[in-house]
Design a protein around this motif. Structure first.
Motif, short mmCIF file in Angstrom:
data_model
loop_
_atom_site.label_atom_id
_atom_site.label_comp_id
_atom_site.label_asym_id
_atom_site.label_seq_id
_atom_site.Cartn_x
_atom_site.Cartn_y
_atom_site.Cartn_z
N VAL A 41 0.83 -1.21 0.00
CA VAL A 41 0.00 0.00 0.00
C VAL A 41 0.87 1.26 0.00
O VAL A 41 0.90 2.00 -0.99
N ILE A 42 1.58 1.51 1.06
CA ILE A 42 2.28 2.78 1.22
C ILE A 42 3.26 3.04 0.08
O ILE A 42 3.31 4.16 -0.47
N ASN A 43 4.04 2.04 -0.29
CA ASN A 43 5.06 2.24 -1.31
C ASN A 43 4.48 2.47 -2.70
O ASN A 43 5.20 2.90 -3.61
N LEU A 44 3.19 2.19 -2.88
CA LEU A 44 2.54 2.44 -4.17
C LEU A 44 2.02 3.87 -4.28
O LEU A 44 1.53 4.26 -5.34
N LYS A 45 2.11 4.63 -3.21
CA LYS A 45 1.74 6.04 -3.18
C LYS A 45 0.30 6.30 -3.65
O LYS A 45 0.05 7.15 -4.51
N PRO A 46 -0.67 5.60 -3.09
CA PRO A 46 -2.05 5.87 -3.48
C PRO A 46 -2.58 7.14 -2.82
O PRO A 46 -2.03 7.61 -1.82
N ALA A 47 -3.66 7.66 -3.39
CA ALA A 47 -4.37 8.77 -2.74
C ALA A 47 -5.28 8.24 -1.64
O ALA A 47 -5.51 8.91 -0.63
N VAL A 48 -5.81 7.02 -1.86
CA VAL A 48 -6.79 6.44 -0.94
C VAL A 48 -6.49 4.95 -0.77
O VAL A 48 -6.06 4.28 -1.71
N VAL A 49 -6.74 4.44 0.42
CA VAL A 49 -6.72 2.99 0.66
C VAL A 49 -8.05 2.58 1.27
O VAL A 49 -8.60 3.28 2.12
N THR A 50 -8.60 1.46 0.80
CA THR A 50 -9.75 0.85 1.46
C THR A 50 -9.24 -0.39 2.19
O THR A 50 -8.47 -1.17 1.63
N ILE A 51 -9.66 -0.55 3.42
CA ILE A 51 -9.22 -1.69 4.24
C ILE A 51 -10.44 -2.51 4.62
O ILE A 51 -11.32 -2.05 5.34
N LEU A 52 -10.49 -3.72 4.10
CA LEU A 52 -11.60 -4.64 4.37
C LEU A 52 -10.99 -5.91 4.98
O LEU A 52 -10.40 -6.73 4.27
N ALA A 53 -11.11 -6.06 6.29
CA ALA A 53 -10.38 -7.13 6.97
C ALA A 53 -11.06 -7.51 8.28
O ALA A 53 -11.83 -6.73 8.83
#
Length: 228
Positions: free
Chosen positions: A93-105
């Protein structure tokens, strides 16, 4: 003698294979090559990463165009629990430099896939992922755990009330910590607190109809996150 040698060789191979897999407990190798090929976001690209388990993993198999047409990146791994996701969160996640992350867990933790977990332990791992994301300038969408009356691979655990309680914890944290809470649960639950039969073949994983319920809810949450 030949049969004995073949058996010993096979056992040795299986032991080495199992040992090798055990060394990659978070399964970094699943997306290592994909991450390297993906690189950093291009100019004008608003990247969104989906972190999750099999529900996220199977999503792209059912609707690949949903991801390719929206700059959405699927980083779900079937069977994973929140500690595994937390360990690979930087790489996937972090190293891909997204604007948004969705966390489904969380549902696999309740099932005990990597050992016993309290709801507090599960929530702490989810919140730690959220805090890592926010510390790196990534907007966070915390998804409700999907309803499940029972787990086909581990029956009798009565997950439904636990999922309800975990979702309350996730929602409360999201409201207090400037995250978006994405409520899939309310749209998919039946009167037993399981998943509606029309949305799943096994009561845990969405079918195409289930994902079609989830997609507009997810799009709306992403749009809201990007406006924040």
């Amino acid at each position: 003698m030949k049969n004995l040698k073949a058996t010993v060789f096979l056992l040795l191979f299986l032991c080495l294979y199992s040992f090798s897999n055990a060394q990659d407990w978070p399964n970094f190798n699943r997306y290592r090559k994909d991450n390297a090929e993906l690189g950093l976001p291009k100019k004008g690209e608003t990247r969104v990463v989906f972190m999750g388990n099999s529900i996220t993993d199977f999503w792209i198999s059912n609707f690949p165009e949903y991801f390719s047409e929206n700059d959405y990146i699927d980083r779900g791994i079937s069977g994973q629990t929140t500690p595994q996701m937390l360990v690979r969160f930087r790489a996937d996640v972090i190293n891909l430099k997204p604007a948004v992350v969705t966390i489904l867990a969380g549902t696999n933790d309740i099932a005990g896939n990597t050992g016993p977990s309290t709801l507090e332990m599960i929530a702490d791992n989810i919140f730690s992922m959220a805090e890592l994301a926010k510390a790196n300038g990534i907007k966070v969408i915390l998804c409700s755990v999907l309803p499940a009356f029972d787990y086909p691979w581990k029956p009798g655990l009565e997950p439904a009330p636990k999922i309800v309680e975990l979702n309350k914890m996730i929602k409360k944290y999201a409201e207090k910590n400037d995250c978006i809470y994405l409520d899939y649960f309310s749209a998919m639950v039946d009167d037993r607190l399981g998943m509606k039969a029309e949305y799943s073949g096994d009561g845990v994983h969405p079918n195409k109809e289930g994902y079609q319920v989830m997609m507009p809810l997810c799009d709306a949450a992403i749009k809201k996150a990007l406006k924040k």
